[in-house]
Motif scaffolding. Sequence first.
Motif, PDB file in Angstrom:
ATOM      1  N   TYR A  36       1.563  -7.276   1.646  1.00 30.63           N
ATOM      2  CA  TYR A  36       2.805  -7.161   2.399  1.00 30.63           C
ATOM      3  C   TYR A  36       2.850  -8.240   3.469  1.00 30.63           C
ATOM      4  O   TYR A  36       1.815  -8.654   4.009  1.00 30.63           O
ATOM      5  CB  TYR A  36       2.918  -5.805   3.102  1.00 30.63           C
ATOM      6  N   VAL A  43      10.279  -4.977   9.553  1.00 29.23           N
ATOM      7  CA  VAL A  43       9.666  -3.997   8.669  1.00 29.23           C
ATOM      8  C   VAL A  43       8.798  -4.734   7.643  1.00 29.23           C
ATOM      9  O   VAL A  43       9.129  -5.847   7.240  1.00 29.23           O
ATOM     10  CB  VAL A  43      10.785  -3.206   7.959  1.00 29.23           C
ATOM     11  N   LEU A  46       7.151  -6.023   0.706  1.00 30.84           N
ATOM     12  CA  LEU A  46       6.217  -6.142  -0.416  1.00 30.84           C
ATOM     13  C   LEU A  46       6.308  -7.536  -1.017  1.00 30.84           C
ATOM     14  O   LEU A  46       7.386  -7.986  -1.402  1.00 30.84           O
ATOM     15  CB  LEU A  46       6.544  -5.086  -1.480  1.00 30.84           C
ATOM     16  N   GLN A  55       6.583  -9.704  -6.449  1.00 33.22           N
ATOM     17  CA  GLN A  55       7.750  -8.826  -6.339  1.00 33.22           C
ATOM     18  C   GLN A  55       9.016  -9.669  -6.486  1.00 33.22           C
ATOM     19  O   GLN A  55       9.059 -10.831  -6.053  1.00 33.22           O
ATOM     20  CB  GLN A  55       7.719  -8.091  -4.987  1.00 33.22           C
ATOM     21  N   GLN A  89      -3.251  -3.745   0.723  1.00 33.55           N
ATOM     22  CA  GLN A  89      -3.290  -2.291   0.618  1.00 33.55           C
ATOM     23  C   GLN A  89      -3.811  -1.899  -0.750  1.00 33.55           C
ATOM     24  O   GLN A  89      -3.364  -2.416  -1.766  1.00 33.55           O
ATOM     25  CB  GLN A  89      -1.903  -1.681   0.806  1.00 33.55           C
ATOM     26  N   TYR A  91      -4.097   0.927  -3.722  1.00 30.13           N
ATOM     27  CA  TYR A  91      -3.275   2.066  -4.128  1.00 30.13           C
ATOM     28  C   TYR A  91      -3.770   2.721  -5.410  1.00 30.13           C
ATOM     29  O   TYR A  91      -3.004   3.401  -6.115  1.00 30.13           O
ATOM     30  CB  TYR A  91      -1.798   1.666  -4.235  1.00 30.13           C
ATOM     31  N   GLY A  96      -3.951   5.521   0.731  1.00 32.81           N
ATOM     32  CA  GLY A  96      -3.472   4.161   0.477  1.00 32.81           C
ATOM     33  C   GLY A  96      -3.827   3.241   1.628  1.00 32.81           C
ATOM     34  O   GLY A  96      -2.955   2.740   2.322  1.00 32.81           O
ATOM     35  N   PHE A  98      -4.680   0.418   4.203  1.00 31.22           N
ATOM     36  CA  PHE A  98      -4.306  -0.971   4.458  1.00 31.22           C
ATOM     37  C   PHE A  98      -5.488  -1.725   5.054  1.00 31.22           C
ATOM     38  O   PHE A  98      -6.323  -1.147   5.764  1.00 31.22           O
ATOM     39  CB  PHE A  98      -3.143  -1.036   5.452  1.00 31.22           C
TER      40      PHE A  98
ATOM     41  N   VAL B  37       4.255   6.001   6.600  1.00 31.47           N
ATOM     42  CA  VAL B  37       3.286   5.017   7.076  1.00 31.47           C
ATOM     43  C   VAL B  37       3.565   4.824   8.563  1.00 31.47           C
ATOM     44  O   VAL B  37       4.731   4.767   8.968  1.00 31.47           O
ATOM     45  CB  VAL B  37       3.438   3.672   6.328  1.00 31.47           C
ATOM     46  N   GLN B  39       2.586   2.852  12.484  1.00 36.06           N
ATOM     47  CA  GLN B  39       2.062   1.643  13.123  1.00 36.06           C
ATOM     48  C   GLN B  39       2.051   1.860  14.621  1.00 36.06           C
ATOM     49  O   GLN B  39       3.111   1.937  15.258  1.00 36.06           O
ATOM     50  CB  GLN B  39       2.933   0.432  12.752  1.00 36.06           C
ATOM     51  N   LEU B  45      -0.964  -1.341  10.066  1.00 34.32           N
ATOM     52  CA  LEU B  45      -0.321  -0.267   9.314  1.00 34.32           C
ATOM     53  C   LEU B  45      -1.346   0.791   8.923  1.00 34.32           C
ATOM     54  O   LEU B  45      -2.476   0.471   8.551  1.00 34.32           O
ATOM     55  CB  LEU B  45       0.326  -0.843   8.053  1.00 34.32           C
ATOM     56  N   TRP B  47      -1.432   4.225   6.432  1.00 33.70           N
ATOM     57  CA  TRP B  47      -0.810   5.184   5.519  1.00 33.70           C
ATOM     58  C   TRP B  47      -1.105   6.595   6.015  1.00 33.70           C
ATOM     59  O   TRP B  47      -2.239   6.900   6.370  1.00 33.70           O
ATOM     60  CB  TRP B  47      -1.355   4.977   4.109  1.00 33.70           C
ATOM     61  N   TYR B  59      -0.419  14.389  -0.414  1.00 31.44           N
ATOM     62  CA  TYR B  59      -1.660  13.735  -0.024  1.00 31.44           C
ATOM     63  C   TYR B  59      -1.574  13.356   1.448  1.00 31.44           C
ATOM     64  O   TYR B  59      -0.496  13.028   1.946  1.00 31.44           O
ATOM     65  CB  TYR B  59      -1.885  12.472  -0.870  1.00 31.44           C
ATOM     66  N   ASP B  62      -7.046  11.492   6.347  1.00 29.84           N
ATOM     67  CA  ASP B  62      -7.947  12.417   7.050  1.00 29.84           C
ATOM     68  C   ASP B  62      -7.530  12.611   8.508  1.00 29.84           C
ATOM     69  O   ASP B  62      -7.717  13.686   9.072  1.00 29.84           O
ATOM     70  CB  ASP B  62      -9.382  11.886   7.003  1.00 29.84           C
ATOM     71  N   TYR B  95       7.280   5.011   9.647  1.00 26.82           N
ATOM     72  CA  TYR B  95       8.170   4.508   8.614  1.00 26.82           C
ATOM     73  C   TYR B  95       8.140   5.451   7.411  1.00 26.82           C
ATOM     74  O   TYR B  95       7.048   5.903   7.008  1.00 26.82           O
ATOM     75  CB  TYR B  95       7.705   3.146   8.115  1.00 26.82           C
ATOM     76  N   ARG B 100       7.157   2.194  -5.521  1.00 22.65           N
ATOM     77  CA  ARG B 100       7.867   1.174  -6.268  1.00 22.65           C
ATOM     78  C   ARG B 100       8.313   1.638  -7.645  1.00 22.65           C
ATOM     79  O   ARG B 100       9.392   1.271  -8.110  1.00 22.65           O
ATOM     80  CB  ARG B 100       7.008  -0.088  -6.442  1.00 22.65           C
ATOM     81  N   TYR B 105       3.567   9.822 -11.586  1.00 25.13           N
ATOM     82  CA  TYR B 105       2.440   9.392 -10.755  1.00 25.13           C
ATOM     83  C   TYR B 105       2.903   9.151  -9.320  1.00 25.13           C
ATOM     84  O   TYR B 105       4.012   8.669  -9.097  1.00 25.13           O
ATOM     85  CB  TYR B 105       1.836   8.113 -11.325  1.00 25.13           C
ATOM     86  N   ILE B 108       1.713   4.872  -4.295  1.00 22.42           N
ATOM     87  CA  ILE B 108       1.547   4.751  -2.842  1.00 22.42           C
ATOM     88  C   ILE B 108       1.533   3.296  -2.420  1.00 22.42           C
ATOM     89  O   ILE B 108       0.800   2.900  -1.511  1.00 22.42           O
ATOM     90  CB  ILE B 108       0.303   5.515  -2.340  1.00 22.42           C
ATOM     91  N   TYR B 109       2.354   2.481  -3.123  1.00 19.13           N
ATOM     92  CA  TYR B 109       2.697   1.172  -2.598  1.00 19.13           C
ATOM     93  C   TYR B 109       4.215   1.070  -2.691  1.00 19.13           C
ATOM     94  O   TYR B 109       4.824   1.744  -3.506  1.00 19.13           O
ATOM     95  CB  TYR B 109       1.973   0.049  -3.331  1.00 19.13           C
ATOM     96  N   PHE B 110       4.805   0.226  -1.822  1.00 23.30           N
ATOM     97  CA  PHE B 110       6.188   0.484  -1.447  1.00 23.30           C
ATOM     98  C   PHE B 110       7.079  -0.744  -1.519  1.00 23.30           C
ATOM     99  O   PHE B 110       6.750  -1.798  -0.969  1.00 23.30           O
ATOM    100  CB  PHE B 110       6.213   1.042  -0.018  1.00 23.30           C
ATOM    101  N   ASP B 111       8.244  -0.569  -2.170  1.00 23.48           N
ATOM    102  CA  ASP B 111       9.178  -1.682  -2.254  1.00 23.48           C
ATOM    103  C   ASP B 111      10.309  -1.596  -1.233  1.00 23.48           C
ATOM    104  O   ASP B 111      10.993  -2.603  -0.991  1.00 23.48           O
ATOM    105  CB  ASP B 111       9.741  -1.824  -3.672  1.00 23.48           C
ATOM    106  N   TRP B 113      11.286   0.092   2.765  1.00 28.35           N
ATOM    107  CA  TRP B 113      10.838   0.755   3.990  1.00 28.35           C
ATOM    108  C   TRP B 113      12.064   1.024   4.867  1.00 28.35           C
ATOM    109  O   TRP B 113      13.000   0.236   4.894  1.00 28.35           O
ATOM    110  CB  TRP B 113       9.894  -0.145   4.778  1.00 28.35           C
ATOM    111  N   GLY B 114      12.018   2.129   5.600  1.00 24.98           N
ATOM    112  CA  GLY B 114      13.032   2.350   6.614  1.00 24.98           C
ATOM    113  C   GLY B 114      12.760   1.500   7.842  1.00 24.98           C
ATOM    114  O   GLY B 114      11.771   0.756   7.887  1.00 24.98           O
TER     115      GLY B 114
END
Lengths: 107, 123
Positions: A36, A43, A46, A55, A89, A91, A96, A98, B37, B39, B45, B47, B59, B62, B95, B100, B105, B108-111, B113-114
């Motif tokens: 990323y 923000v 990816l 991507q 990251q 996955y 997940g 980072f 996620v 920050q 970052l 997760w 999920y 910890d 966030y 993606r 499944y 847990i990787y992301f295309d 984000w807010g």
Amino acid sequence: DIQMTQSPSSLSASVGDRVTITCRASQGISNYLAWYQQKPGKVPKLLIYAASTLQSGVPSRFSGSGSGTDFTLTISSLQPEDVATYYCQKYNSAPGTFGPGTKVDIK
Amino acid sequence: EVQLLESGGGLVQPGGSLRLSCAASGFTFSSYAMSWVRQAPGKGLEWVSAISGSGGSTYYADSVKGRFTISRDNSKNTLYLQMNSLRAEDTAVYYCAKGRKSGWYVEIYFDYWGQGTLVTVSS
């Protein structure tokens, strides 16, 4: 849990330089690795997934490689708009995690 | 156009609770896993949590397990994060992020984000 490390933590390079960032997983993660880009105040975006798949919409000067535990992100010709912090990251499974990030700026 | 709009952040005392929401649009919400996620100010970052498209699988990191609960309402296209027993170290921009790929499944990787919502835990 698998830990992610990145090196260097920061770098300064000239426009047009080739820049390489390394990400290492403490255990093998096959190719379940994403990169990323986060520009200041923005923000995360990816760039690459599956270690080497670009991507959609990401410039071709970005590339990724690696498998298992060692991965690299390469910017073939650094541009001013590439100033950002870059995160890897994993996955393959939760969590997940980072990497700590690599800050890139222009010399 | 995919849009994710978080809300619910604010200032809360240590030990307090807060519920974050993320309103999604522009895609078939129920087909995608979603995550939170965070920050911390000036930090990297982290997760936090993920949930499958159906909501049946969740999920947690910890660091938040047992204190935070992720959920979703697919009829409202909304993702939630209930945060209890908040600590100073939970202070961060939170966030929501879209997995993606669609499917069973939990990606847990992301295309997408807010823009994030700031949570500040302080007395």
